[in-house]
Design a protein around this motif. Structure first.
Motif, short mmCIF file in Angstrom:
data_model
loop_
_atom_site.label_atom_id
_atom_site.label_comp_id
_atom_site.label_asym_id
_atom_site.label_seq_id
_atom_site.Cartn_x
_atom_site.Cartn_y
_atom_site.Cartn_z
N ASP A 132 -21.42 -5.00 5.48
CA ASP A 132 -21.36 -5.60 6.82
C ASP A 132 -20.86 -7.04 6.80
O ASP A 132 -20.18 -7.48 7.73
N ILE A 133 -21.21 -7.79 5.75
CA ILE A 133 -20.78 -9.19 5.68
C ILE A 133 -19.52 -9.38 4.85
O ILE A 133 -19.09 -10.52 4.63
N GLY A 134 -18.90 -8.31 4.38
CA GLY A 134 -17.65 -8.42 3.64
C GLY A 134 -17.80 -8.89 2.21
O GLY A 134 -16.93 -9.56 1.66
N PHE A 135 -18.90 -8.51 1.56
CA PHE A 135 -19.15 -8.89 0.17
C PHE A 135 -18.30 -8.06 -0.78
O PHE A 135 -18.25 -6.83 -0.67
N THR A 136 -17.61 -8.73 -1.71
CA THR A 136 -16.84 -8.03 -2.75
C THR A 136 -17.10 -8.69 -4.10
O THR A 136 -17.52 -9.85 -4.17
N VAL A 137 -16.84 -7.95 -5.16
CA VAL A 137 -16.94 -8.48 -6.53
C VAL A 137 -15.53 -8.52 -7.10
O VAL A 137 -14.90 -7.48 -7.28
N ASP A 138 -15.03 -9.72 -7.36
CA ASP A 138 -13.68 -9.89 -7.89
C ASP A 138 -13.63 -9.76 -9.41
O ASP A 138 -12.64 -9.31 -9.97
N GLU A 139 -14.71 -10.19 -10.07
CA GLU A 139 -14.75 -10.17 -11.54
C GLU A 139 -16.19 -10.03 -12.00
O GLU A 139 -17.09 -10.59 -11.39
N ALA A 140 -16.39 -9.27 -13.07
CA ALA A 140 -17.72 -9.14 -13.69
C ALA A 140 -17.51 -9.04 -15.19
O ALA A 140 -16.69 -8.23 -15.64
N ARG A 141 -18.23 -9.87 -15.92
CA ARG A 141 -18.08 -9.87 -17.38
C ARG A 141 -19.43 -9.65 -18.05
O ARG A 141 -20.46 -10.11 -17.55
N GLU A 142 -19.39 -9.01 -19.20
CA GLU A 142 -20.64 -8.69 -19.90
C GLU A 142 -21.36 -9.92 -20.44
O GLU A 142 -22.51 -9.83 -20.85
N ASP A 143 -20.73 -11.09 -20.41
CA ASP A 143 -21.42 -12.32 -20.82
C ASP A 143 -22.29 -12.88 -19.69
O ASP A 143 -22.82 -13.98 -19.79
N GLY A 144 -22.44 -12.10 -18.60
CA GLY A 144 -23.32 -12.51 -17.50
C GLY A 144 -22.63 -13.38 -16.48
O GLY A 144 -23.25 -14.26 -15.88
N PHE A 145 -21.36 -13.14 -16.24
CA PHE A 145 -20.60 -13.89 -15.24
C PHE A 145 -20.10 -12.94 -14.17
O PHE A 145 -19.68 -11.82 -14.47
N ALA A 146 -20.16 -13.38 -12.92
CA ALA A 146 -19.57 -12.62 -11.82
C ALA A 146 -18.92 -13.59 -10.84
O ALA A 146 -19.49 -14.63 -10.51
N ARG A 147 -17.73 -13.24 -10.42
CA ARG A 147 -17.03 -13.98 -9.35
C ARG A 147 -17.00 -13.06 -8.14
O ARG A 147 -16.47 -11.94 -8.22
N THR A 148 -17.60 -13.52 -7.07
CA THR A 148 -17.76 -12.70 -5.88
C THR A 148 -17.10 -13.39 -4.69
O THR A 148 -16.70 -14.55 -4.77
#
Length: 142
Positions: free
Chosen positions: A21-37
């Motif tokens: 509903d709010i337009g949330f997306t995940v652009d990048e996710a890495r196994e070192d515990g990083f996410a760019r949303t």
């Protein structure tokens, strides 16, 4: 098993319908515990004064932490926010809001995270909020 950005986004959207509903997306996710949303800008999300509301910024930060945790340890649908602290630094532009989340420490029961909320495009990205928080992890996640 860790998850890709597409898998993380699918888990979050299935478990938290508001994310779509709010337009949330995940652009990048890495196994070192990083996410760019990303939270896609919409006029529906602004408050008087023409800025993205505080609750919307907190929602992005929370979902970003969840994405970073799942990127690191895999699908943990029962992980829940145990703490979230936000410092609003600048008024976001009327543009997409970016979350850069990192797991700072992954324990057996808690994951400690940091999120930088950014507004603007490319080299013009400006830090608009700094967030710290923790996620309680399910006891039997193996």
């Amino acid at each position: 098993m860790t998850l890709t950005a597409t898998e993380v986004e699918a888990v979050i959207r299935a478990g938290v319908p508001m994310a779509e509903d709010i337009g949330f997306t995940v652009d990048e996710a890495r196994e070192d515990g990083f996410a760019r949303t990303r939270l896609v800008f919409s006029e529906r999300l602004i408050r008087p004064g023409g800025t993205l509301s505080g609750p919307v910024q907190m929602a992005l930060a929370d979902a970003s932490m969840y994405a970073a945790v799942m990127a690191a340890i895999g699908q943990v649908e029962m992980a829940v926010t145990s703490n979230l602290s936000i410092n609003f630094l600048h008024k976001p532009a009327p543009d997409d809001l970016i979350g850069e989340a990192r797991v700072l420490r992954m324990g057996r029961r808690l994951a400690f995270c940091e999120v930088r909320l950014l507004s603007g495009q490319g080299n013009e990205e400006k830090l608009v909020a700094h967030v710290t928080g923790s996620y309680a992890l399910p006891y039997n996640r193996d």
